[in-house]
Design a protein around this motif. Structure first.
Motif, PDB file in Angstrom:
ATOM      1  N   ARG A 168     -15.228  73.445  26.289  1.00  0.00           N
ATOM      2  CA  ARG A 168     -15.982  73.040  27.474  1.00  0.00           C
ATOM      3  C   ARG A 168     -17.043  72.037  27.025  1.00  0.00           C
ATOM      4  O   ARG A 168     -17.268  71.864  25.840  1.00  0.00           O
ATOM      5  CB  ARG A 168     -16.660  74.250  28.126  1.00  0.00           C
ATOM      6  CG  ARG A 168     -15.729  75.417  28.433  1.00  0.00           C
ATOM      7  CD  ARG A 168     -14.744  75.052  29.533  1.00  0.00           C
ATOM      8  NE  ARG A 168     -13.936  76.191  29.935  1.00  0.00           N
ATOM      9  CZ  ARG A 168     -12.702  76.409  29.549  1.00  0.00           C
ATOM     10  NH1 ARG A 168     -12.112  75.587  28.716  1.00  0.00           N
ATOM     11  NH2 ARG A 168     -12.024  77.440  29.974  1.00  0.00           N
ATOM     12  N   VAL A 191      -9.226  62.394  24.652  1.00  0.00           N
ATOM     13  CA  VAL A 191      -9.198  63.022  25.980  1.00  0.00           C
ATOM     14  C   VAL A 191     -10.606  63.429  26.397  1.00  0.00           C
ATOM     15  O   VAL A 191     -11.037  63.182  27.524  1.00  0.00           O
ATOM     16  CB  VAL A 191      -8.251  64.248  25.988  1.00  0.00           C
ATOM     17  CG1 VAL A 191      -8.429  65.075  27.251  1.00  0.00           C
ATOM     18  CG2 VAL A 191      -6.809  63.800  25.839  1.00  0.00           C
ATOM     19  N   GLU A 221      -6.362  62.930  19.226  1.00  0.00           N
ATOM     20  CA  GLU A 221      -5.902  62.861  20.609  1.00  0.00           C
ATOM     21  C   GLU A 221      -6.822  63.657  21.534  1.00  0.00           C
ATOM     22  O   GLU A 221      -7.173  63.204  22.620  1.00  0.00           O
ATOM     23  CB  GLU A 221      -4.461  63.384  20.727  1.00  0.00           C
ATOM     24  CG  GLU A 221      -3.432  62.518  20.040  1.00  0.00           C
ATOM     25  CD  GLU A 221      -3.335  62.765  18.520  1.00  0.00           C
ATOM     26  OE1 GLU A 221      -3.839  63.794  18.023  1.00  0.00           O
ATOM     27  OE2 GLU A 221      -2.766  61.914  17.835  1.00  0.00           O
ATOM     28  N   GLN A 222      -7.210  64.869  21.085  1.00  0.00           N
ATOM     29  CA  GLN A 222      -8.122  65.684  21.885  1.00  0.00           C
ATOM     30  C   GLN A 222      -9.470  64.994  22.019  1.00  0.00           C
ATOM     31  O   GLN A 222     -10.083  65.019  23.084  1.00  0.00           O
ATOM     32  CB  GLN A 222      -8.322  67.061  21.246  1.00  0.00           C
ATOM     33  CG  GLN A 222      -7.132  67.972  21.352  1.00  0.00           C
ATOM     34  CD  GLN A 222      -7.351  69.259  20.585  1.00  0.00           C
ATOM     35  OE1 GLN A 222      -7.914  69.262  19.499  1.00  0.00           O
ATOM     36  NE2 GLN A 222      -6.895  70.353  21.152  1.00  0.00           N
ATOM     37  N   TYR A 234     -12.610  61.818  29.551  1.00  0.00           N
ATOM     38  CA  TYR A 234     -12.931  62.714  30.656  1.00  0.00           C
ATOM     39  C   TYR A 234     -14.434  62.723  30.930  1.00  0.00           C
ATOM     40  O   TYR A 234     -14.872  62.660  32.083  1.00  0.00           O
ATOM     41  CB  TYR A 234     -12.438  64.133  30.363  1.00  0.00           C
ATOM     42  CG  TYR A 234     -12.609  65.049  31.540  1.00  0.00           C
ATOM     43  CD1 TYR A 234     -11.666  65.059  32.565  1.00  0.00           C
ATOM     44  CD2 TYR A 234     -13.708  65.888  31.653  1.00  0.00           C
ATOM     45  CE1 TYR A 234     -11.819  65.874  33.672  1.00  0.00           C
ATOM     46  CE2 TYR A 234     -13.871  66.710  32.750  1.00  0.00           C
ATOM     47  CZ  TYR A 234     -12.924  66.702  33.755  1.00  0.00           C
ATOM     48  OH  TYR A 234     -13.081  67.510  34.854  1.00  0.00           O
ATOM     49  N   PRO A 271      -9.732  69.585  31.570  1.00  0.00           N
ATOM     50  CA  PRO A 271      -8.320  69.959  31.700  1.00  0.00           C
ATOM     51  C   PRO A 271      -7.547  69.773  30.393  1.00  0.00           C
ATOM     52  O   PRO A 271      -7.713  68.777  29.698  1.00  0.00           O
ATOM     53  CB  PRO A 271      -7.804  69.003  32.776  1.00  0.00           C
ATOM     54  CG  PRO A 271      -9.011  68.626  33.561  1.00  0.00           C
ATOM     55  CD  PRO A 271     -10.138  68.591  32.563  1.00  0.00           C
ATOM     56  N   ASN A 272      -6.747  70.766  30.077  1.00  0.00           N
ATOM     57  CA  ASN A 272      -5.866  70.758  28.905  1.00  0.00           C
ATOM     58  C   ASN A 272      -6.596  70.739  27.567  1.00  0.00           C
ATOM     59  O   ASN A 272      -6.016  70.349  26.555  1.00  0.00           O
ATOM     60  CB  ASN A 272      -4.877  69.590  28.974  1.00  0.00           C
ATOM     61  CG  ASN A 272      -4.051  69.634  30.233  1.00  0.00           C
ATOM     62  OD1 ASN A 272      -3.552  70.679  30.627  1.00  0.00           O
ATOM     63  ND2 ASN A 272      -3.922  68.502  30.890  1.00  0.00           N
ATOM     64  N   VAL A 273      -7.862  71.106  27.570  1.00  0.00           N
ATOM     65  CA  VAL A 273      -8.638  71.184  26.336  1.00  0.00           C
ATOM     66  C   VAL A 273      -9.252  72.580  26.259  1.00  0.00           C
ATOM     67  O   VAL A 273      -9.763  73.093  27.249  1.00  0.00           O
ATOM     68  CB  VAL A 273      -9.752  70.108  26.283  1.00  0.00           C
ATOM     69  CG1 VAL A 273     -10.618  70.253  25.048  1.00  0.00           C
ATOM     70  CG2 VAL A 273      -9.138  68.714  26.334  1.00  0.00           C
ATOM     71  N   LYS A 274      -9.188  73.170  25.102  1.00  0.00           N
ATOM     72  CA  LYS A 274      -9.691  74.532  24.882  1.00  0.00           C
ATOM     73  C   LYS A 274     -11.195  74.624  25.096  1.00  0.00           C
ATOM     74  O   LYS A 274     -11.708  75.634  25.553  1.00  0.00           O
ATOM     75  CB  LYS A 274      -9.338  74.952  23.453  1.00  0.00           C
ATOM     76  CG  LYS A 274      -9.984  76.208  22.973  1.00  0.00           C
ATOM     77  CD  LYS A 274      -9.636  76.466  21.516  1.00  0.00           C
ATOM     78  CE  LYS A 274     -10.422  77.625  20.968  1.00  0.00           C
ATOM     79  NZ  LYS A 274     -10.120  77.901  19.583  1.00  0.00           N
ATOM     80  N   GLU A 312     -15.417  72.704  32.326  1.00  0.00           N
ATOM     81  CA  GLU A 312     -14.046  72.657  31.812  1.00  0.00           C
ATOM     82  C   GLU A 312     -13.539  71.229  31.704  1.00  0.00           C
ATOM     83  O   GLU A 312     -13.912  70.348  32.486  1.00  0.00           O
ATOM     84  CB  GLU A 312     -13.134  73.439  32.758  1.00  0.00           C
ATOM     85  CG  GLU A 312     -11.730  73.605  32.256  1.00  0.00           C
ATOM     86  CD  GLU A 312     -10.912  74.542  33.133  1.00  0.00           C
ATOM     87  OE1 GLU A 312      -9.673  74.457  33.041  1.00  0.00           O
ATOM     88  OE2 GLU A 312     -11.495  75.325  33.888  1.00  0.00           O
TER      89      GLU A 312
END
Length: 99
Positions: A76, A35, A31-32, A39, A71-74, A69
């Motif tokens: 970069r 994302v 899922e990450q 993005y 968003p909502n991901v640890k 950054e």
């Protein structure tokens, strides 16, 4: 003979522990990953050149490389030599290279 066995057993346990610790450092769920990919497509960055830096997992990026950054991901990201890299912001180490 017994001492050699103990030393060998200790070495095996130590190496097993190191391997397990390394495997737990970075976990990017599917899922990450989705994302991140979406993005990055929507927020394209200009590629930068960083002479002398190999784009491998574990390589630390110099402070001169700006990481951005998600968003909502640890993690970069940056685009280096036309390849997107995911970076741990604390260590600046590459955790994933996207082709």
């Amino acid at each position: 003979m017994r001492t050699n066995f103990k030393i060998a057993a200790a070495a095996v346990l130590l190496l097993a522990g190191v391997g397990a610790a390394a495997a737990q450092d970075v976990v990017i769920t599917p899922e990450q990953d989705t994302v991140v990919r979406e993005y990055v497509k929507k927020q394209p960055l200009a590629s930068v050149k960083v002479p002398g830096v190999e784009l491998n997992v574990g390589t630390a990026l110099p402070d001169t490389v700006e990481v951005h950054e998600i968003p909502n991901v640890k993690y970069r990201y940056a685009v280096i030599d036309n390849r997107t890299v995911l970076v741990d912001p604390g260590t600046r180490k590459i955790v994933k290279v996207y082709d």
